[in-house]
Design an enzyme around this catalytic site. Structure first.
Site, mmCIF file in Angstrom:
data_model
loop_
_atom_site.group_PDB
_atom_site.id
_atom_site.type_symbol
_atom_site.label_atom_id
_atom_site.label_comp_id
_atom_site.label_asym_id
_atom_site.label_seq_id
_atom_site.Cartn_x
_atom_site.Cartn_y
_atom_site.Cartn_z
ATOM 1 N N CYS A 1 18.062 4.807 -3.269
ATOM 2 C CA CYS A 1 17.538 5.481 -4.588
ATOM 3 C C CYS A 1 18.943 6.590 -5.347
ATOM 4 O O CYS A 1 18.978 6.184 -6.406
ATOM 5 C CB CYS A 1 16.442 6.383 -4.180
ATOM 6 N N THR B 1 0.971 -1.318 -0.088
ATOM 7 C CA THR B 1 0.066 0.036 -0.093
ATOM 8 C C THR B 1 0.834 1.268 0.064
ATOM 9 O O THR B 1 0.355 2.215 0.151
ATOM 10 C CB THR B 1 -0.998 0.068 1.285
ATOM 11 N N GLY B 2 2.187 1.257 0.199
ATOM 12 C CA GLY B 2 3.160 2.196 0.357
ATOM 13 C C GLY B 2 3.272 2.760 -1.101
ATOM 14 O O GLY B 2 3.112 2.499 -2.458
ATOM 15 N N GLN C 1 16.917 16.062 -3.767
ATOM 16 C CA GLN C 1 16.018 14.794 -3.533
ATOM 17 C C GLN C 1 14.382 15.329 -3.553
ATOM 18 O O GLN C 1 14.337 15.996 -2.806
ATOM 19 C CB GLN C 1 16.621 13.875 -2.465
ATOM 20 N N ARG D 1 -3.154 -1.557 9.696
ATOM 21 C CA ARG D 1 -3.923 -0.171 9.193
ATOM 22 C C ARG D 1 -4.508 -0.484 7.652
ATOM 23 O O ARG D 1 -5.593 0.108 7.449
ATOM 24 C CB ARG D 1 -2.825 0.968 9.090
ATOM 25 N N SER D 2 -3.728 -1.319 6.944
ATOM 26 C CA SER D 2 -4.323 -1.544 5.647
ATOM 27 C C SER D 2 -5.034 -2.876 5.325
ATOM 28 O O SER D 2 -5.467 -3.084 4.386
ATOM 29 C CB SER D 2 -3.356 -1.436 4.561
ATOM 30 N N ARG E 1 17.125 17.462 0.620
ATOM 31 C CA ARG E 1 15.642 17.360 0.330
ATOM 32 C C ARG E 1 15.224 18.667 -0.282
ATOM 33 O O ARG E 1 15.412 19.808 0.267
ATOM 34 C CB ARG E 1 14.841 17.064 1.354
ATOM 35 N N HIS F 1 14.813 12.206 -8.464
ATOM 36 C CA HIS F 1 16.053 13.061 -7.674
ATOM 37 C C HIS F 1 17.050 13.331 -8.792
ATOM 38 O O HIS F 1 17.325 12.816 -9.822
ATOM 39 C CB HIS F 1 16.680 11.915 -6.910
ATOM 40 N N VAL G 1 6.383 3.140 -2.560
ATOM 41 C CA VAL G 1 7.066 2.063 -3.585
ATOM 42 C C VAL G 1 6.206 0.957 -3.718
ATOM 43 O O VAL G 1 6.502 0.405 -4.916
ATOM 44 C CB VAL G 1 8.384 1.726 -2.899
ATOM 45 N N LYS H 1 25.386 6.212 3.353
ATOM 46 C CA LYS H 1 24.704 5.067 2.576
ATOM 47 C C LYS H 1 25.179 5.256 1.061
ATOM 48 O O LYS H 1 25.853 4.446 0.418
ATOM 49 C CB LYS H 1 23.180 5.142 2.319
HETATM 50 P P1 A2P Z 1 0.148 0.356 5.879
HETATM 51 O O1 A2P Z 1 -0.556 0.714 4.518
HETATM 52 O O2 A2P Z 1 -0.588 -0.771 6.428
HETATM 53 O O3 A2P Z 1 0.605 1.324 6.561
HETATM 54 P P2 A2P Z 1 5.284 4.522 2.740
HETATM 55 O O4 A2P Z 1 6.833 4.351 2.710
HETATM 56 O O5 A2P Z 1 4.955 4.994 1.449
HETATM 57 O O6 A2P Z 1 4.747 5.169 4.101
HETATM 58 O O7 A2P Z 1 4.824 2.947 2.715
HETATM 59 C C1 A2P Z 1 5.266 2.111 3.929
HETATM 60 C C2 A2P Z 1 4.483 0.781 3.726
HETATM 61 O O8 A2P Z 1 4.988 -0.397 4.616
HETATM 62 C C3 A2P Z 1 2.952 0.658 3.712
HETATM 63 O O9 A2P Z 1 2.572 -0.393 2.640
HETATM 64 C C4 A2P Z 1 2.799 0.090 5.034
HETATM 65 O O10 A2P Z 1 1.685 -0.392 5.209
HETATM 66 C C5 A2P Z 1 3.715 -0.861 5.294
HETATM 67 N N1 A2P Z 1 4.136 -1.050 6.465
HETATM 68 C C6 A2P Z 1 4.784 -0.298 7.587
HETATM 69 N N2 A2P Z 1 4.899 -0.835 8.608
HETATM 70 C C7 A2P Z 1 4.684 -2.039 8.615
HETATM 71 C C8 A2P Z 1 4.318 -3.347 9.282
HETATM 72 N N3 A2P Z 1 4.827 -3.340 10.547
HETATM 73 N N4 A2P Z 1 3.996 -4.295 8.823
HETATM 74 C C9 A2P Z 1 3.448 -4.494 7.516
HETATM 75 N N5 A2P Z 1 3.577 -3.431 6.668
HETATM 76 C C10 A2P Z 1 4.165 -2.393 7.162
#
Ligand code: A2P
Length: 329
Positions: free
Chosen positions: A132, A14-15, A159, A42-43, A232, A239, A17, A210
């Site tokens: 990246c 869901t994030g 960036q 959360r998702s 940034r 970037h 990337v 890094k």
């Molecule tokens: P979620 O949608 O449930 O928060 P970004 O870097 O764009 O913020 O995205 C971070 C991604 O990593 C999202 O898909 C987020 O899911 C997921 N994520 C963050 N913490 C966890 C966790 N503890 N377990 C599984 N997924 C995670």
């Protein structure tokens, strides 16, 4: 004879990337039979359209990999990778991890397919996707190092906010409306912040170190002197980097430009008479690394300056990881 089905897990689907993983996978149409999308509580339960179908996002847990996966693409932050990537690998799944958690681990190859694809074979279940800023830098540095032997590199980066995930992107959108930031320590709109990731005792940020350490690891050369300043800026995506390079060997500038133009993954945009040079607006949505402003550094014996731009969410993260997966398939 029926071949075994290939199953792939997308962790952090869901994030910023994670969603790009899905887009790039849709574009590439790889021979993968089944996908499972994973994220946090959360998702979990959310529906994401992918490959023309509705996928329900599942909760990532310690048993998520019990059902047997061939590969997993991780982009859910370092803590999630540290905990779950070894679990996945212990169950026979090869993890391609976008976080910084394992990048400098000597048992984990750090791979950019145009640069060191042969390192993929060394994996013991986890392959790291570089930072990246490092990915887009090493694509042009590799052919230059092979031919002229790099002695020293000075990185200065510009960036985009997408590199800080959805929250970073939202900070710039909100900043335009004068809403205070949630992700960055200061407003990013109309500003630039010389602070990416945490500060370290040596005065550098983790992002800067890094770039130093990952460049050496990917180019297999610990003798290159490298320094970096990472900043940034209020650009949504892609970037930009100014890279100053000093070589051991002499070079002909025309030949050097030809070398870059003929190297994999690079588009040279260098026609200053017609105001042609790389810019974020032109690299967005593509997987190439754009190189321009290629000119001699007259302050040293064998030096150049180049300006390098790439889509940090695609080539700098999702596309690079999917290209690694593609090589393995
Ligand atoms: P979620 O949608 O449930 O928060 P970004 O870097 O764009 O913020 O995205 C971070 C991604 O990593 C999202 O898909 C987020 O899911 C997921 N994520 C963050 N913490 C966890 C966790 N503890 N377990 C599984 N997924 C995670």
């Amino acid at each position: 004879m029926k071949l075994k089905k290939i199953r792939v897990a997308i962790v952090g689907a869901t994030g910023m990337v994670g969603r790009m993983f899905l887009k790039v996978l849709e574009e590439k149409k790889l021979p993968i039979d089944e996908y499972v999308l994973l994220a946090s509580s959360r998702s979990a339960g959310k529906i994401i359209k992918f490959m023309g179908k509705d996928y329900e996002v599942k909760l990532l847990s310690e048993t998520s990999f019990d059902s047997g996966f061939d590969y997993a693409l991780f982009s859910a932050g370092g803590a999630t990778s540290l905990k779950y990537a070894p679990i996945a690998a212990s169950k026979g799944c090869i993890v391609i991890d976008n976080s910084s958690a394992f990048r400098m681990d000597k048992d984990v190859p750090l791979v950019v397919p145009e640069v060191n694809p042969e390192d993929i074979k060394q994996n013991k279940g986890i392959i790291a996707n570089p930072n990246c800023s490092t990915i887009q830098a090493v694509v042009p540095l590799k052919p230059l190092h092979d031919k002229y032997q790099i002695k020293r590199i000075v990185y200065s980066t510009y960036q985009a906010v997408s590199g800080a995930g959805i929250k970073g992107y939202t900070d710039l959108e909100n900043g335009i409306k004068d809403i205070p930031p949630q992700k960055f320590p200061y407003p990013i709109f109309s500003n630039c912040i010389p602070h990416i990731d945490d500060f370290m005792d040596n005065g550098y940020t983790k992002e800067e170190m890094k770039m130093v350490n990952e460049t050496r690891k990917i180019l297999h050369d610990d003798n290159i002197a490298i320094t970096a300043t990472t900043v940034r800026i209020p650009v949504f995506n892609s970037h930009s980097e100014s890279i100053n390079i000093e070589f051991e060997n002499e070079f002909d500038l025309f030949e050097l430009k030809q070398l870059l133009a003929n190297s994999p993954g690079i588009i040279v945009q260098d026609d200053t008479k017609n105001n042609i040079y790389p810019m974020p607006l032109n690299s967005n949505g593509t997987d190439e690394v754009y190189v321009g402003r290629i000119r001699r550094d007259f302050s040293v014996t064998n030096g150049i300056n180049i300006w390098v731009v790439a889509d940090n969410i695609r080539k700098g993260a999702a596309s690079n990881a999917v290209q690694i997966l593609e090589k393995m398939l």
